[in-house]
Write a protein that holds these residues in place. Structure first.
Motif, mmCIF file in Angstrom:
data_model
loop_
_atom_site.group_PDB
_atom_site.id
_atom_site.type_symbol
_atom_site.label_atom_id
_atom_site.label_comp_id
_atom_site.label_asym_id
_atom_site.label_seq_id
_atom_site.Cartn_x
_atom_site.Cartn_y
_atom_site.Cartn_z
ATOM 1 N N HIS A 1 52.902 10.504 63.052
ATOM 2 C CA HIS A 1 51.747 11.602 63.752
ATOM 3 C C HIS A 1 51.528 12.628 62.327
ATOM 4 O O HIS A 1 52.181 13.448 62.094
ATOM 5 C CB HIS A 1 52.822 12.555 64.689
ATOM 6 C CG HIS A 1 52.058 13.695 65.466
ATOM 7 N ND1 HIS A 1 51.961 13.649 66.781
ATOM 8 C CD2 HIS A 1 51.140 14.752 64.849
ATOM 9 C CE1 HIS A 1 51.223 14.705 67.127
ATOM 10 N NE2 HIS A 1 50.864 15.070 66.096
ATOM 11 N N LEU A 2 49.977 12.718 62.445
ATOM 12 C CA LEU A 2 49.268 13.518 61.468
ATOM 13 C C LEU A 2 48.300 14.274 62.170
ATOM 14 O O LEU A 2 47.427 13.850 62.710
ATOM 15 C CB LEU A 2 48.692 12.439 60.351
ATOM 16 C CG LEU A 2 47.984 13.257 59.269
ATOM 17 C CD1 LEU A 2 48.778 14.389 58.461
ATOM 18 C CD2 LEU A 2 47.231 12.209 58.330
ATOM 19 N N ASP A 3 48.359 15.495 61.696
ATOM 20 C CA ASP A 3 47.552 16.581 62.460
ATOM 21 C C ASP A 3 47.042 17.700 61.523
ATOM 22 O O ASP A 3 47.522 18.234 60.981
ATOM 23 C CB ASP A 3 48.273 17.174 63.581
ATOM 24 C CG ASP A 3 47.309 18.085 64.604
ATOM 25 O OD1 ASP A 3 46.247 18.428 64.116
ATOM 26 O OD2 ASP A 3 47.975 18.763 65.471
ATOM 27 N N LEU A 4 45.522 17.154 61.148
ATOM 28 C CA LEU A 4 44.944 18.099 60.204
ATOM 29 C C LEU A 4 43.832 19.147 60.851
ATOM 30 O O LEU A 4 42.765 18.255 61.481
ATOM 31 C CB LEU A 4 44.435 17.325 59.243
ATOM 32 C CG LEU A 4 45.274 16.388 58.191
ATOM 33 C CD1 LEU A 4 44.666 15.610 57.074
ATOM 34 C CD2 LEU A 4 46.331 17.221 57.785
ATOM 35 N N TRP A 5 43.826 20.191 60.734
ATOM 36 C CA TRP A 5 42.622 21.079 61.365
ATOM 37 C C TRP A 5 41.916 21.185 59.955
ATOM 38 O O TRP A 5 42.082 21.922 59.129
ATOM 39 C CB TRP A 5 43.341 22.607 61.847
ATOM 40 C CG TRP A 5 44.067 22.276 62.955
ATOM 41 C CD1 TRP A 5 44.779 21.329 63.454
ATOM 42 C CD2 TRP A 5 44.630 23.323 63.915
ATOM 43 N NE1 TRP A 5 45.531 21.465 64.578
ATOM 44 C CE2 TRP A 5 45.419 22.712 64.859
ATOM 45 C CE3 TRP A 5 44.060 24.611 63.733
ATOM 46 C CZ2 TRP A 5 45.604 23.653 65.905
ATOM 47 C CZ3 TRP A 5 44.728 25.565 65.098
ATOM 48 C CH2 TRP A 5 45.457 25.037 66.090
ATOM 49 N N LEU A 6 40.679 20.583 59.897
ATOM 50 C CA LEU A 6 40.158 20.528 58.808
ATOM 51 C C LEU A 6 39.110 21.939 58.618
ATOM 52 O O LEU A 6 38.849 22.448 57.393
ATOM 53 C CB LEU A 6 39.047 19.522 58.803
ATOM 54 C CG LEU A 6 39.742 17.926 58.751
ATOM 55 C CD1 LEU A 6 38.739 16.758 59.056
ATOM 56 C CD2 LEU A 6 40.269 17.956 57.628
ATOM 57 N N GLY A 7 38.715 22.387 59.783
ATOM 58 C CA GLY A 7 38.072 23.902 59.449
ATOM 59 C C GLY A 7 36.528 23.726 59.096
ATOM 60 O O GLY A 7 35.821 22.817 59.244
ATOM 61 N N THR A 8 36.138 25.148 58.565
ATOM 62 C CA THR A 8 34.837 25.138 58.207
ATOM 63 C C THR A 8 34.831 25.744 56.652
ATOM 64 O O THR A 8 35.782 26.356 56.313
ATOM 65 C CB THR A 8 34.330 26.174 59.032
ATOM 66 O OG1 THR A 8 34.502 27.584 58.568
ATOM 67 C CG2 THR A 8 34.376 25.979 60.496
ATOM 68 N N PRO A 9 33.885 25.561 55.966
ATOM 69 C CA PRO A 9 33.574 25.968 54.592
ATOM 70 C C PRO A 9 33.658 27.344 54.558
ATOM 71 O O PRO A 9 34.131 28.196 53.585
ATOM 72 C CB PRO A 9 32.092 25.574 54.052
ATOM 73 C CG PRO A 9 31.957 24.395 55.188
ATOM 74 C CD PRO A 9 32.714 24.635 56.251
ATOM 75 N N ASP A 10 33.149 28.228 55.670
ATOM 76 C CA ASP A 10 33.551 29.738 55.614
ATOM 77 C C ASP A 10 34.940 30.178 55.500
ATOM 78 O O ASP A 10 35.019 31.296 55.113
ATOM 79 C CB ASP A 10 32.935 30.287 57.139
ATOM 80 C CG ASP A 10 31.354 30.131 57.149
ATOM 81 O OD1 ASP A 10 30.499 29.765 56.089
ATOM 82 O OD2 ASP A 10 30.922 30.202 58.511
ATOM 83 N N TYR A 11 35.800 29.457 55.760
ATOM 84 C CA TYR A 11 37.186 29.793 55.752
ATOM 85 C C TYR A 11 37.941 28.806 54.836
ATOM 86 O O TYR A 11 39.387 28.564 54.827
ATOM 87 C CB TYR A 11 37.782 30.018 56.992
ATOM 88 C CG TYR A 11 37.157 30.990 57.973
ATOM 89 C CD1 TYR A 11 37.505 32.274 57.490
ATOM 90 C CD2 TYR A 11 36.692 30.464 58.889
ATOM 91 C CE1 TYR A 11 36.636 33.364 58.360
ATOM 92 C CE2 TYR A 11 35.897 31.319 59.805
ATOM 93 C CZ TYR A 11 36.103 32.895 59.542
ATOM 94 O OH TYR A 11 35.234 33.912 60.372
ATOM 95 N N GLY A 12 37.448 28.270 53.762
ATOM 96 C CA GLY A 12 37.940 27.396 52.818
ATOM 97 C C GLY A 12 38.038 25.762 53.139
ATOM 98 O O GLY A 12 38.436 25.293 52.407
ATOM 99 N N GLY A 13 37.255 25.397 54.211
ATOM 100 C CA GLY A 13 37.409 24.056 54.578
ATOM 101 C C GLY A 13 36.422 23.224 53.959
ATOM 102 O O GLY A 13 35.326 22.912 54.482
ATOM 103 N N ASP A 14 36.546 22.992 52.506
ATOM 104 C CA ASP A 14 35.786 22.399 51.694
ATOM 105 C C ASP A 14 35.625 20.719 51.459
ATOM 106 O O ASP A 14 34.960 20.325 50.845
ATOM 107 C CB ASP A 14 35.501 23.004 50.546
ATOM 108 C CG ASP A 14 36.842 22.879 49.717
ATOM 109 O OD1 ASP A 14 37.887 22.356 50.324
ATOM 110 O OD2 ASP A 14 36.800 23.366 48.478
ATOM 111 N N SER A 15 36.406 20.025 52.344
ATOM 112 C CA SER A 15 36.407 18.666 52.316
ATOM 113 C C SER A 15 35.466 17.962 52.878
ATOM 114 O O SER A 15 34.398 18.442 53.531
ATOM 115 C CB SER A 15 37.775 18.322 53.223
ATOM 116 O OG SER A 15 37.789 18.447 54.336
ATOM 117 N N GLU A 16 35.283 16.865 52.441
ATOM 118 C CA GLU A 16 34.038 15.850 52.953
ATOM 119 C C GLU A 16 34.649 14.350 53.579
ATOM 120 O O GLU A 16 36.021 14.274 53.248
ATOM 121 C CB GLU A 16 32.965 15.437 51.908
ATOM 122 C CG GLU A 16 32.482 16.723 51.290
ATOM 123 C CD GLU A 16 31.368 16.323 50.154
ATOM 124 O OE1 GLU A 16 31.589 15.135 49.621
ATOM 125 O OE2 GLU A 16 31.010 17.061 49.574
#
Length: 319
Positions: free
Chosen positions: A180-195
């Motif tokens: 079970h893998l659960d990632l909350w990727l989020g937004t760039p505004d809060y540091g979520g800079d993944s692609e």
């Protein structure tokens, strides 16, 4: 949406708050019957988290403890939990039965999820090689360099923005038991800079042979994630695919439907979305009619339109 409730369970054990410094500790429940939440306080704490943990270790038979929840530590909006990590690592010999650990169980009144400061938490996984479940809330300052852990079955990372370095660290880790893998990727505004490209090692499934539940959610780039998932090798072995809580539009959902079949899934979770009724109907006809449980609840996924025609859409959990 914000985080309004503490964890009510961990490792299938109900959560129990270890009492504060002025409370009795001579009538505590059985050590292995609960997931113990240990907290200090973010504002004007009566004691530091490490002091509460020291009291816990004296009051409870730690050799029987199976699950620990790290709650608030002092000034979590400005201080990372390095001292918490050090205390837990130093106490590893006292917790031979520990199988689950969650770091950062704070609600909005204590600390917004985007304000929670984290640190490198992998020393905890190294110190506890028998851990089966590990979770963290908060992405600011979080680090997760690649590692090998042969017992971990469940990994959860909740954040308003998950750093790309962390996503890549998870993808590069050898986790042969992970289900079970659960990632909350989020937004760039809060540091979520993944692609989406950062997810490729996860989506290949090469290091995750037992993965059955994959959640890549709460993402501003949910359309790109859905498109990447559409052809991902790991999907064929999944039972649950969760692309919820993000900014999923018709573009991403159409890409998902155009990819590999999803009718082998037990559940497809897309709640909190921005899909048209036509696309929702298409999902129901294509997938739900095949016996797959599909969650298309919109929740509070509202959009705002400015006078100039700009449309704003939001992930479920940001700040």
């Amino acid at each position: 949406m914000t985080i309004g409730d503490h964890l009510d369970a961990l490792y299938r054990l109900p959560a129990y708050n270890f009492p504060g410094p002025d409370a009795r500790t001579d009538d505590l429940p059985e050590p292995d019957a609960f997931a113990w939440r240990i907290s200090g306080g973010v504002y004007d704490a009566e004691e530091e988290w490490t002091q509460a943990f020291a009291r816990f270790c004296e009051a409870v038979d730690t050799t029987r403890v199976r699950a620990l929840i790290v709650g608030a530590w002092e000034e979590a909006y400005d201080s990372d939990p390095s001292s918490v990590v050090e205390a837990l690592v130093a106490a590893r010999e006292r917790f031979p039965a520990l199988r689950a650990l969650f770091v950062g169980d704070m609600v909005v009144e204590e600390c917004e999820i985007s304000w929670i400061n984290q640190t490198d938490l992998t020393p905890l996984l190294v110190a506890y090689p028998d851990l089966e479940e590990f979770g963290v809330r908060g992405g600011s300052g979080l680090r997760f360099p690649a590692l090998e852990h042969r017992a971990l079955r469940r990994l959860t990372m909740e954040a308003g923005g998950l750093p790309a370095e962390v996503v890549r660290g998870v993808g590069a880790s050898d986790l042969p038991a992970l289900e079970h893998l659960d990632l909350w990727l989020g937004t760039p505004d809060y540091g979520g800079d993944s692609e989406a490209a950062d997810l490729e090692p996860i989506l290949s499934g090469a290091r995750l042979p037992r993965l059955r539940h994959l959640a890549l959610r709460n993402s501003e780039m949910q359309d790109a994630v859905a498109a990447a998932v559409a052809s991902a090798p790991v999907v064929a072995r999944l039972e649950v695919l969760d692309l919820s809580m993000g900014i999923l539009t018709d573009e991403g959902a159409a890409a998902l439907l155009a990819g590999q079949p999803l009718t082998h899934l037990k559940k497809l979770d897309l709640h909190h979305h921005y899909l048209s009724e036509a696309l929702q109907d298409r999902i129901r006809r294509t997938i739900e009619t095949e016996g797959v449980e599909v969650d298309l609840d919109r929740d509070d996924a509202d959009e705002e339109q400015e006078d100039d025609g700009t449309v704003w859409r939001y992930v479920a959990v940001g700040e």
